[in-house]
Design a protein around this motif. Sequence first.
Motif, PDB file in Angstrom:
ATOM      1  N   PHE A   1       0.831  -1.203   0.000  1.00  0.00           N
ATOM      2  CA  PHE A   1       0.000   0.000   0.000  1.00  0.00           C
ATOM      3  C   PHE A   1       0.872   1.261   0.000  1.00  0.00           C
ATOM      4  CE2 PHE A   1      -2.154   3.348   2.396  1.00  0.00           C
ATOM      5  CZ  PHE A   1      -3.362   3.449   1.721  1.00  0.00           C
ATOM      6  N   GLY A   2       1.835   1.310   0.903  1.00  0.00           N
ATOM      7  CA  GLY A   2       2.704   2.476   0.964  1.00  0.00           C
ATOM      8  C   GLY A   2       3.547   2.643  -0.275  1.00  0.00           C
ATOM      9  N   TYR A   3       4.069   1.529  -0.785  1.00  0.00           N
ATOM     10  CA  TYR A   3       4.914   1.599  -1.985  1.00  0.00           C
ATOM     11  C   TYR A   3       4.125   2.084  -3.188  1.00  0.00           C
ATOM     12  CZ  TYR A   3       8.308   0.111  -5.516  1.00  0.00           C
ATOM     13  OH  TYR A   3       9.189   0.077  -6.552  1.00  0.00           O
ATOM     14  N   ALA A   4       2.905   1.535  -3.360  1.00  0.00           N
ATOM     15  CA  ALA A   4       2.108   1.897  -4.530  1.00  0.00           C
ATOM     16  C   ALA A   4       1.747   3.375  -4.512  1.00  0.00           C
ATOM     17  CB  ALA A   4       0.851   1.031  -4.592  1.00  0.00           C
ATOM     18  N   PHE A   5       1.272   3.856  -3.373  1.00  0.00           N
ATOM     19  CA  PHE A   5       0.856   5.257  -3.331  1.00  0.00           C
ATOM     20  C   PHE A   5       2.053   6.203  -3.312  1.00  0.00           C
ATOM     21  CE2 PHE A   5      -3.251   3.506  -2.263  1.00  0.00           C
ATOM     22  CZ  PHE A   5      -4.120   4.405  -2.867  1.00  0.00           C
ATOM     23  N   LEU A   6       3.169   5.787  -2.726  1.00  0.00           N
ATOM     24  CA  LEU A   6       4.349   6.648  -2.746  1.00  0.00           C
ATOM     25  C   LEU A   6       4.907   6.757  -4.160  1.00  0.00           C
ATOM     26  CD1 LEU A   6       6.443   8.299  -1.199  1.00  0.00           C
ATOM     27  CD2 LEU A   6       7.726   6.167  -0.824  1.00  0.00           C
ATOM     28  N   ALA A   7       5.036   5.610  -4.842  1.00  0.00           N
ATOM     29  CA  ALA A   7       5.586   5.628  -6.192  1.00  0.00           C
ATOM     30  C   ALA A   7       4.669   6.362  -7.153  1.00  0.00           C
ATOM     31  CB  ALA A   7       5.825   4.192  -6.669  1.00  0.00           C
ATOM     32  N   LEU A   8       3.367   6.071  -7.093  1.00  0.00           N
ATOM     33  CA  LEU A   8       2.429   6.731  -8.002  1.00  0.00           C
ATOM     34  C   LEU A   8       2.280   8.205  -7.649  1.00  0.00           C
ATOM     35  CD1 LEU A   8      -0.342   4.011  -8.384  1.00  0.00           C
ATOM     36  CD2 LEU A   8       1.328   4.730 -10.088  1.00  0.00           C
ATOM     37  N   GLY A   9       2.319   8.507  -6.334  1.00  0.00           N
ATOM     38  CA  GLY A   9       2.206   9.903  -5.938  1.00  0.00           C
ATOM     39  C   GLY A   9       3.364  10.737  -6.437  1.00  0.00           C
ATOM     40  N   LEU A  10       4.587  10.212  -6.330  1.00  0.00           N
ATOM     41  CA  LEU A  10       5.748  10.936  -6.834  1.00  0.00           C
ATOM     42  C   LEU A  10       5.669  11.100  -8.346  1.00  0.00           C
ATOM     43  CD1 LEU A  10       8.628   9.375  -4.703  1.00  0.00           C
ATOM     44  CD2 LEU A  10       7.684  11.681  -4.528  1.00  0.00           C
ATOM     45  N   ALA A  11       5.232  10.015  -9.030  1.00  0.00           N
ATOM     46  CA  ALA A  11       5.136  10.086 -10.483  1.00  0.00           C
ATOM     47  C   ALA A  11       4.058  11.065 -10.921  1.00  0.00           C
ATOM     48  CB  ALA A  11       4.855   8.700 -11.061  1.00  0.00           C
ATOM     49  N   ALA A  12       2.979  11.160 -10.132  1.00  0.00           N
ATOM     50  CA  ALA A  12       1.856  11.996 -10.544  1.00  0.00           C
ATOM     51  C   ALA A  12       2.072  13.457 -10.215  1.00  0.00           C
ATOM     52  CB  ALA A  12       0.575  11.491  -9.875  1.00  0.00           C
ATOM     53  N   PHE A  13       2.661  13.735  -9.062  1.00  0.00           N
ATOM     54  CA  PHE A  13       2.700  15.123  -8.600  1.00  0.00           C
ATOM     55  C   PHE A  13       4.112  15.691  -8.461  1.00  0.00           C
ATOM     56  CE2 PHE A  13      -1.155  13.161  -6.774  1.00  0.00           C
ATOM     57  CZ  PHE A  13      -2.092  13.912  -7.468  1.00  0.00           C
ATOM     58  N   ALA A  14       5.143  14.880  -8.704  1.00  0.00           N
ATOM     59  CA  ALA A  14       6.516  15.380  -8.640  1.00  0.00           C
ATOM     60  C   ALA A  14       7.202  15.346 -10.002  1.00  0.00           C
ATOM     61  CB  ALA A  14       7.321  14.580  -7.622  1.00  0.00           C
ATOM     62  N   ASP A  15       6.399  15.149 -11.031  1.00  0.00           N
ATOM     63  CA  ASP A  15       6.912  15.159 -12.407  1.00  0.00           C
ATOM     64  C   ASP A  15       8.019  14.128 -12.587  1.00  0.00           C
ATOM     65  OD1 ASP A  15       6.935  15.912 -15.019  1.00  0.00           O
ATOM     66  OD2 ASP A  15       8.311  17.607 -14.740  1.00  0.00           O
ATOM     67  N   LEU A  16       7.769  12.920 -12.065  1.00  0.00           N
ATOM     68  CA  LEU A  16       8.736  11.846 -12.221  1.00  0.00           C
ATOM     69  C   LEU A  16       8.146  10.702 -13.044  1.00  0.00           C
ATOM     70  CD1 LEU A  16      10.176  11.701  -8.589  1.00  0.00           C
ATOM     71  CD2 LEU A  16      11.156  12.830 -10.580  1.00  0.00           C
ATOM     72  N   ALA A  17       7.309  11.049 -14.000  1.00  0.00           N
ATOM     73  CA  ALA A  17       6.638  10.020 -14.789  1.00  0.00           C
ATOM     74  C   ALA A  17       7.633   9.159 -15.540  1.00  0.00           C
ATOM     75  CB  ALA A  17       5.659  10.666 -15.771  1.00  0.00           C
ATOM     76  N   ALA A  18       8.768   9.760 -15.912  1.00  0.00           N
ATOM     77  CA  ALA A  18       9.750   8.995 -16.663  1.00  0.00           C
ATOM     78  C   ALA A  18      10.354   7.875 -15.830  1.00  0.00           C
ATOM     79  CB  ALA A  18      10.851   9.918 -17.156  1.00  0.00           C
ATOM     80  N   ARG A  19      10.334   8.039 -14.507  1.00  0.00           N
ATOM     81  CA  ARG A  19      10.917   7.040 -13.625  1.00  0.00           C
ATOM     82  C   ARG A  19       9.901   6.041 -13.099  1.00  0.00           C
ATOM     83  NH1 ARG A  19      15.179  10.598  -9.945  1.00  0.00           N
ATOM     84  NH2 ARG A  19      16.243  11.594 -11.713  1.00  0.00           N
ATOM     85  N   LEU A  20       8.640   6.138 -13.518  1.00  0.00           N
ATOM     86  CA  LEU A  20       7.621   5.218 -13.048  1.00  0.00           C
ATOM     87  C   LEU A  20       7.936   3.784 -13.458  1.00  0.00           C
ATOM     88  CD1 LEU A  20       4.924   4.803 -11.623  1.00  0.00           C
ATOM     89  CD2 LEU A  20       3.781   5.263 -13.802  1.00  0.00           C
ATOM     90  N   GLU A  21       8.544   3.631 -14.611  1.00  0.00           N
ATOM     91  CA  GLU A  21       8.856   2.285 -15.090  1.00  0.00           C
ATOM     92  C   GLU A  21       9.880   1.596 -14.190  1.00  0.00           C
ATOM     93  OE1 GLU A  21      12.265   3.555 -18.344  1.00  0.00           O
ATOM     94  OE2 GLU A  21      10.211   3.189 -18.996  1.00  0.00           O
ATOM     95  N   TYR A  22      10.687   2.383 -13.463  1.00  0.00           N
ATOM     96  CA  TYR A  22      11.652   1.780 -12.558  1.00  0.00           C
ATOM     97  C   TYR A  22      10.980   1.299 -11.263  1.00  0.00           C
ATOM     98  CZ  TYR A  22      15.008   4.029 -15.653  1.00  0.00           C
ATOM     99  OH  TYR A  22      15.718   4.418 -16.750  1.00  0.00           O
ATOM    100  N   ALA A  23       9.853   1.888 -10.927  1.00  0.00           N
ATOM    101  CA  ALA A  23       9.137   1.472  -9.721  1.00  0.00           C
ATOM    102  C   ALA A  23       8.242   0.262  -9.957  1.00  0.00           C
ATOM    103  CB  ALA A  23       8.290   2.623  -9.181  1.00  0.00           C
ATOM    104  N   LEU A  24       7.911  -0.009 -11.214  1.00  0.00           N
ATOM    105  CA  LEU A  24       6.987  -1.097 -11.528  1.00  0.00           C
ATOM    106  C   LEU A  24       7.503  -2.467 -11.088  1.00  0.00           C
ATOM    107  CD1 LEU A  24       4.278  -1.805 -12.740  1.00  0.00           C
ATOM    108  CD2 LEU A  24       5.378  -2.004 -14.977  1.00  0.00           C
ATOM    109  N   PRO A  25       8.796  -2.802 -11.320  1.00  0.00           N
ATOM    110  CA  PRO A  25       9.261  -4.127 -10.864  1.00  0.00           C
ATOM    111  C   PRO A  25       9.104  -4.331  -9.362  1.00  0.00           C
ATOM    112  CG  PRO A  25      10.814  -3.198 -12.429  1.00  0.00           C
ATOM    113  CD  PRO A  25       9.834  -2.114 -12.109  1.00  0.00           C
ATOM    114  N   GLY A  26       9.351  -3.296  -8.570  1.00  0.00           N
ATOM    115  CA  GLY A  26       9.167  -3.427  -7.131  1.00  0.00           C
ATOM    116  C   GLY A  26       7.716  -3.694  -6.771  1.00  0.00           C
ATOM    117  N   TYR A  27       6.798  -3.033  -7.465  1.00  0.00           N
ATOM    118  CA  TYR A  27       5.369  -3.260  -7.222  1.00  0.00           C
ATOM    119  C   TYR A  27       4.994  -4.704  -7.561  1.00  0.00           C
ATOM    120  CZ  TYR A  27       0.331  -3.114  -8.001  1.00  0.00           C
ATOM    121  OH  TYR A  27      -0.996  -3.395  -7.984  1.00  0.00           O
TER     122      TYR A  27
END
Length: 447
Positions: free
Chosen positions: A191-217
């Motif tokens: 729960f924490g990982y999903a919302f932290l990773a998606l939150g950073l990607a959505a509101f911190a302009d880190l969409a390019a790095r979302l693909e790096y968080a996917l394997p951990g999810y």
Amino acid sequence: MSDAAQFFLALAAITLAFGTVWVRPGGVLFVSRGGPRHAPRWVARHAAARNDRGGLLLANLVPFGDSFVAAPWPVSVSPGGVVAHAPSAPTPDGRADGSGAFAAFADLPKLATDGKVLLLAGRPFVTCASKSAASRWARWLAELKALPEAERDGWVRRALAASLDPAAAAEAYARCRRTTRGLRAASTVLFGYAFLALGLAAFADLAARLEYALPGYVVLVVVVFVLYRRAARRVGPPDGPSVGHGWVLLVSPADAFRASDAVFRPAMELFHPLAAARAAAGHAAAADLARQAALDLAHPLPAVPLADPRAADAVAWFAARLRWAVVASLRDAGIDPARYSTPPVPDGPDVVGYCPRCHGQFMRTAGPCSGCGVEVWPFTGDTPPTGVFDPGPPLPAAPAVLAPVVAGPTPEPDVVPASSPKGKLLPTKLKKGGPPPPKKRKKGKGR
């Protein structure tokens, strides 16, 4: 708005929706925020939205804890048949809706389920608290149909006693807590990982790095999946969750966040709210539910007219057995149910009457209560009779026809269990002489 932000908001909305539970009248939602104690909630007091068929209650927004629903039986059972009518209402919500239809065991049609609905001959008969509860009732009615009529009395009384057994409820609760300890931790991390990773990607302009968080999810989802299947096997059917439900966790993040609920709910819904409260809630919460159950016995809701006289007889027969079981459960806990018959303190000099069930107060001394329909009683004079707590001579001794329904395997709904000459239910594959002796292992060469 970016795609990541839209996905984040959609996941948050779905998670919030999965954090609510629809509870039918009479049912109690037990919610834990992370500790071992569960707070009881019911429709009349805690529903965010409600209608005549139930209410929407808030469970856990985050997966630190767990939740489950305990409810009284949705039907009335007698040796002759079953009625789609719940005679008791242990919470201020009132009774769960029922058609009052009667089905005799002698000509009981084919049993099936459609979600929460129990079907007889393909037609809706009664709505249960959950899908697993509907499947369980299909099995139980098949067992009752297979028993001789003289032995069904003992089955009903032992089943009621098992559903009100606090020791069995505490054992099931402790087993669920043990088996889901690692699962709750993994779901919380996910729960924490999903919302932290998606939150950073959505509101911190880190969409390019979302693909790096996917394997951990993906790794965390697989961990939750494995731990859920292990817990489901340990709790075990028929009282536990479906092992096959684990596949849903791989594609539904909201289900994965609350995987422990899928273990708790099928195991704990076997029990009456009184037993569940003594096992999972604090002393004050259990005492509050005991008070409401005692008032329901002493001052039941107005009877629902039943067109079929067989249905009326079956409801009266079952209500007597239920009354004995609840009173015995309260007295075993050291509670004298008659003490709850004390009138409330009047709110003012103009108040002259009160409802003996819900303790609503009125400026009149007669007529039905506007809240529950029970007859209003005056403050002056005698208190309403509570002879229900001394219901006369004991019932005849119940024969030991089967083990308590909360333990041991039970057949599928479409399997009619075999019955031994002594009345004990046996699996269809076993012979009357008992289970076959274990096979001797052959010794290997050289040993």
